[in-house]
Design an enzyme around this catalytic site. Structure first.
Site, PDB file in Angstrom:
ATOM      1  N   HIS A  16      49.036 -12.786   1.917  1.00 56.71           N
ATOM      2  CA  HIS A  16      49.358 -11.412   1.510  1.00 56.71           C
ATOM      3  C   HIS A  16      50.828 -11.325   1.080  1.00 56.71           C
ATOM      4  CE1 HIS A  16      46.116 -10.163   4.617  1.00 56.71           C
ATOM      5  NE2 HIS A  16      45.622  -9.844   3.430  1.00 56.71           N
ATOM      6  N   LYS A  40      36.628   0.424  12.295  1.00 55.47           N
ATOM      7  CA  LYS A  40      36.922  -0.973  12.618  1.00 55.47           C
ATOM      8  C   LYS A  40      37.610  -1.066  13.973  1.00 55.47           C
ATOM      9  CE  LYS A  40      37.178  -3.639   8.342  1.00 55.47           C
ATOM     10  NZ  LYS A  40      38.047  -4.404   7.445  1.00 55.47           N
ATOM     11  N   ARG A  89      41.150 -14.766  -4.133  1.00 59.95           N
ATOM     12  CA  ARG A  89      41.315 -16.130  -3.617  1.00 59.95           C
ATOM     13  C   ARG A  89      40.329 -17.093  -4.266  1.00 59.95           C
ATOM     14  NH1 ARG A  89      40.797 -14.067   2.393  1.00 59.95           N
ATOM     15  NH2 ARG A  89      39.233 -12.964   1.201  1.00 59.95           N
ATOM     16  N   SER A 127      42.994 -12.805   7.180  1.00 63.30           N
ATOM     17  CA  SER A 127      43.339 -12.319   8.518  1.00 63.30           C
ATOM     18  C   SER A 127      42.289 -12.782   9.525  1.00 63.30           C
ATOM     19  CB  SER A 127      43.399 -10.786   8.521  1.00 63.30           C
ATOM     20  OG  SER A 127      44.336 -10.333   7.585  1.00 63.30           O
TER      21      SER A 127
HETATM   22  O1  PNS Z   1      41.969  -5.704   3.504  1.00 68.00           O
HETATM   23  P1  PNS Z   1      40.616  -5.166   3.155  1.00 68.00           P
HETATM   24  O2  PNS Z   1      39.866  -4.763   4.421  1.00 68.00           O
HETATM   25  O3  PNS Z   1      39.827  -6.086   2.273  1.00 68.00           O
HETATM   26  O4  PNS Z   1      40.873  -3.816   2.295  1.00 68.00           O
HETATM   27  C1  PNS Z   1      39.797  -3.035   1.814  1.00 68.00           C
HETATM   28  C2  PNS Z   1      40.307  -1.671   1.307  1.00 68.00           C
HETATM   29  C3  PNS Z   1      41.135  -0.979   2.364  1.00 68.00           C
HETATM   30  C4  PNS Z   1      41.170  -1.888   0.086  1.00 68.00           C
HETATM   31  C5  PNS Z   1      39.053  -0.829   0.906  1.00 68.00           C
HETATM   32  O5  PNS Z   1      38.133  -0.839   1.935  1.00 68.00           O
HETATM   33  C6  PNS Z   1      39.413   0.622   0.570  1.00 68.00           C
HETATM   34  O6  PNS Z   1      40.021   0.887  -0.435  1.00 68.00           O
HETATM   35  N1  PNS Z   1      39.035   1.550   1.485  1.00 68.00           N
HETATM   36  C7  PNS Z   1      39.350   2.948   1.373  1.00 68.00           C
HETATM   37  C8  PNS Z   1      38.124   3.772   1.014  1.00 68.00           C
HETATM   38  C9  PNS Z   1      37.885   3.763  -0.482  1.00 68.00           C
HETATM   39  O7  PNS Z   1      38.755   4.116  -1.245  1.00 68.00           O
HETATM   40  N2  PNS Z   1      36.685   3.371  -0.897  1.00 68.00           N
HETATM   41  C10 PNS Z   1      36.317   3.317  -2.301  1.00 68.00           C
HETATM   42  C11 PNS Z   1      36.487   1.939  -2.892  1.00 68.00           C
HETATM   43  S1  PNS Z   1      35.129   0.906  -2.440  1.00 68.00           S
END
Ligand code: PNS
Length: 177
Positions: A16, A40, A89, A127
């Site tokens: 990251h 979570k 990745r 992570s």
């Molecule tokens: O680090 P991660 O868990 O892969 O991040 C995922 C994240 C936080 C970017 C994604 O889950 C997100 O944007 N969540 C917020 C809700 C949202 O906007 N959802 C619509 C897009 S699918």
């Protein structure tokens, strides 16, 4: 141009951080945004993660750290950001990331998702991998910054102490009655 780098960052890894460092050369401002996700069960609280990221990015003057809840595009609009930044990745990331980018596009046509290829040396890193190694007593010194490795070791030490009554009885002070 302002970019939002959203994620869970539980915890933030060298992968990251590599992405943040590189994107800070491309954008005027990069905001690392930690999602407050009530669904979570994280290893670290949002506040702990914010502190970990602040310390790891303090040498980058145009990088900010924040948390948000709800939709990422709403948060991006609020910050007047034009870009959502995500790392890729491997091909396995692509499907879910593309779906997310398309979904976000339906929510705001003004905000673009920009993907940066993760550096080769971190292409395996997540992570979850970090937590898995630490859970089984392995070293994560080569995967996260030193202050975060320390937090992780402390966290798993406490967890193993709490789940092992023999150790708890000998190491932890007894409550006085
Ligand atoms: O680090 P991660 O868990 O892969 O991040 C995922 C994240 C936080 C970017 C994604 O889950 C997100 O944007 N969540 C917020 C809700 C949202 O906007 N959802 C619509 C897009 S699918």
């Amino acid at each position: 141009m302002i970019a939002i780098y959203p994620g869970s960052f539980d915890p933030i890894t060298l992968g990251h951080l590599d992405l943040i460092q590189r994107s800070s050369r491309l954008f005027e401002r990069v905001i690392v945004a930690v999602l407050r996700n009530p669904h979570k069960m994280p290893l670290f609280t949002v506040e702990q993660r914010l502190e970990q990221i602040r310390l790891a990015t303090k040498h980058l003057p145009n990088v900010g750290v924040d948390s948000f809840d709800g939709l990422t595009v709403k948060y991006a609009q609020m910050q007047q950001a034009q870009v959502l930044l995500r790392g890729l990745r491997a091909v396995s990331d692509f499907e879910i990331e593309l779906q997310m980018a398309h979904t976000n596009k339906t929510l705001s046509t003004q905000i673009e998702t920009v993907f940066l290829a993760t550096s080769n040396e971190y292409s395996f890193l997540s992570s979850s991998v970090v937590k898995e190694i630490a859970r089984f007593g392995g070293s994560v010194d080569h995967l996260v910054p030193p202050h975060i490795a320390l937090d992780i070791y402390q966290c798993y030490n406490q967890k193993s102490l709490a789940s092992n009554p023999t150790i708890t009885a000998t190491i932890l002070p007894q409550e006085s009655t």
